[in-house]
Scaffold this motif. Structure first.
Motif, mmCIF file in Angstrom:
data_model
loop_
_atom_site.group_PDB
_atom_site.id
_atom_site.type_symbol
_atom_site.label_atom_id
_atom_site.label_comp_id
_atom_site.label_asym_id
_atom_site.label_seq_id
_atom_site.Cartn_x
_atom_site.Cartn_y
_atom_site.Cartn_z
ATOM 1 N N PHE A 1 -16.021 -5.329 2.482
ATOM 2 C CA PHE A 1 -15.365 -4.186 1.841
ATOM 3 C C PHE A 1 -16.156 -3.747 0.609
ATOM 4 N N HIS B 1 0.812 -1.218 0.000
ATOM 5 C CA HIS B 1 0.000 0.000 0.000
ATOM 6 C C HIS B 1 0.846 1.268 0.000
ATOM 7 N N ILE C 1 -13.820 5.399 5.386
ATOM 8 C CA ILE C 1 -12.546 5.077 4.745
ATOM 9 C C ILE C 1 -11.644 4.304 5.704
ATOM 10 N N LEU D 1 -12.985 0.829 5.719
ATOM 11 C CA LEU D 1 -12.634 0.194 4.444
ATOM 12 C C LEU D 1 -11.167 -0.223 4.436
ATOM 13 N N SER D 2 -10.305 0.638 4.951
ATOM 14 C CA SER D 2 -8.870 0.349 4.979
ATOM 15 C C SER D 2 -8.550 -0.806 5.912
ATOM 16 N N ILE E 1 -7.962 5.012 0.621
ATOM 17 C CA ILE E 1 -7.962 3.639 1.148
ATOM 18 C C ILE E 1 -6.540 3.097 1.198
ATOM 19 N N GLN F 1 -17.940 -0.199 0.269
ATOM 20 C CA GLN F 1 -17.449 0.641 -0.826
ATOM 21 C C GLN F 1 -18.610 1.130 -1.693
ATOM 22 N N GLY G 1 -4.709 2.313 4.555
ATOM 23 C CA GLY G 1 -4.296 0.914 4.661
ATOM 24 C C GLY G 1 -2.819 0.799 4.975
ATOM 25 N N THR H 1 -9.799 5.627 -3.773
ATOM 26 C CA THR H 1 -8.743 4.614 -3.847
ATOM 27 C C THR H 1 -7.477 5.085 -3.153
ATOM 28 N N TYR I 1 -8.711 -1.407 -6.921
ATOM 29 C CA TYR I 1 -9.682 -0.634 -6.149
ATOM 30 C C TYR I 1 -10.427 0.354 -7.031
#
Length: 387
Positions: free
Chosen positions: A206, A55, A85, A88-89, A227, A210, A231, A224, A272
């Motif tokens: 996820f 990442h 976010i 999500l991460s 994230i 999203q 992440g 993206t 993503y």
């Protein structure tokens, strides 16, 4: 309306084919990642550090594009969106990837990719719970989605539970090495399976989150980038806790650097973004329905690169999975056509024109309700253009 020109017709076909081409291409990308990641972890790379570096690369690559290309359309960041976010991460970059890497390390790359076939079913169930997908048993295309998902799960179960005789497509000298790997992996088979199940649930969640986040923050590249950045931060924190010693962070010009760079660019940055675009257009179930293809590609690459044995059960499971995938995609395509037809019919019903009269609403500026003036239709045909 006249017939379309060949260029316009070709452009229309390409536009409809884009979601399919994007998802199929991503499966090749994921298959390559599974093989490269497996090689790097066999050479001693920690899965936690791999996820972190992955990442870091994705953020460096995607952030400049997001900053420049979406500077005019990027919505304002709010606390609720930022919290989404953060979640999500955690779901994909941290939970899913680390559990998947561990599960794949304890089993095999082929077994891990076969487990991804559970993704469409889990996502489909979650999408129904959160009302992102509707099921109407009276319509064939709706039943096709359900039946196709069930067939995909059956194929995954066949591939996982039934091995059968070995089909030696490629005779290589790596069989002895693979046997040693399988013996050690068998000791952790249950643990690896549990971890793979956890990763699938995190990945499905996820996709669902999203889908909701894109409605509030409709900027795929910027989402993206956020994230990937969050992440990276969360993965770094987990890695510092789980991995002791700075030597584990060293990366040279080897499979470790290749795994981090490839997976960061292809499977985090590009994936993503592409998934976000297709989710907005077709929904999360459509995106995940292509994941079974990855298992077939990974099995072929695993036999060539890692000398993994291909069993008859894998081939039979692959055939069943492709059948289920085709059924789901057919149902989704028919669903799209029916929704377009419904929109057109609803638009036609809204036209307030009859054969005998047409109504004109006259607002005289008074607070009273608008008056309706009925004008008899002429015997001659008249055009509605400009009314």
């Amino acid at each position: 309306m006249g017939d379309q020109t060949p260029c316009a017709a070709l452009s229309n076909v390409l536009k409809k084919a884009k979601p399919y081409l994007a998802m199929v291409s991503l499966q090749f990308g994921y298959a390559g990642m599974y093989i490269i990641s497996m090689v790097s972890m066999k050479h001693g790379m920690s899965n936690f550090i791999l996820a972190t570096y992955r990442h870091v690369v994705a953020t460096i690559v995607i952030a400049p594009f997001a900053f420049v290309l979406e500077r005019k359309i990027r919505p304002k960041m709010t606390l609720p969106i930022f919290l989404r976010i953060v979640i999500l991460s955690f779901l994909e970059p941290v939970l899913d990837q680390n559990l998947y890497y561990l599960g794949m390390k304890y089993t095999t790359a082929t077994y891990g990719s076969a487990f991804v076939n559970m993704l469409p079913a889990v996502t489909f169930i979650l999408a129904m719970i959160f009302r992102l997908e509707k099921i109407n048993v009276k319509k064939i295309h709706s039943l096709a989605k359900t039946i196709g998902t069930a067939i995909t799960v059956v194929g995954a179960m066949v591939m996982t539970l039934y091995k059968g005789p070995i089909i030696d497509f490629i005779k290589s000298g790596g069989a002895t090495h693979h046997g040693t790997t399988s013996e050690s992996a068998d000791k952790h088979w249950v643990t690896g399976t549990i971890m793979l199940l956890g990763s699938i649930f995190g990945w499905s969640s996820f996709f669902i989150l999203q889908s909701f986040t894109l409605k509030k923050y409709p900027a795929e590249l910027s989402l993206t980038a956020w994230i990937c950045f969050m992440g990276m931060v969360e993965d770094a924190g987990v890695s510092l806790v789980m991995v002791r010693g700075l030597s584990a962070w060293k990366v040279g010009w080897d499979s470790r650097l290749l795994a981090a760079t490839y997976s960061g660019i292809v499977c985090s940055g590009i994936a993503y973004y592409a998934q976000g675009v297709v989710i907005r257009e077709r929904g999360p179930v459509f995106v995940t329905s292509f994941s079974p293809l990855c298992m077939i590609i990974t099995a072929a690459l695993g036999a060539i690169v890692l000398a993994e044995k291909v069993h008859l059960g894998s081939i039979l499971g692959a055939i069943i999975i492709v059948s289920g995938l085709y059924t789901v995609v057919w149902g989704k395509s028919k669903e799209g056509k029916n929704s377009e037809t419904d929109e057109k019919s609803n638009a036609l019903q809204e036209l307030p024109i009859t054969n005998n009269a047409r109504s004109i609403s006259v607002d005289d500026g008074i607070d009273e309700p608008a008056k309706i003036v009925n004008i008899p239709a002429s015997k001659k045909p008249f055009s509605t253009q400009g009314t």
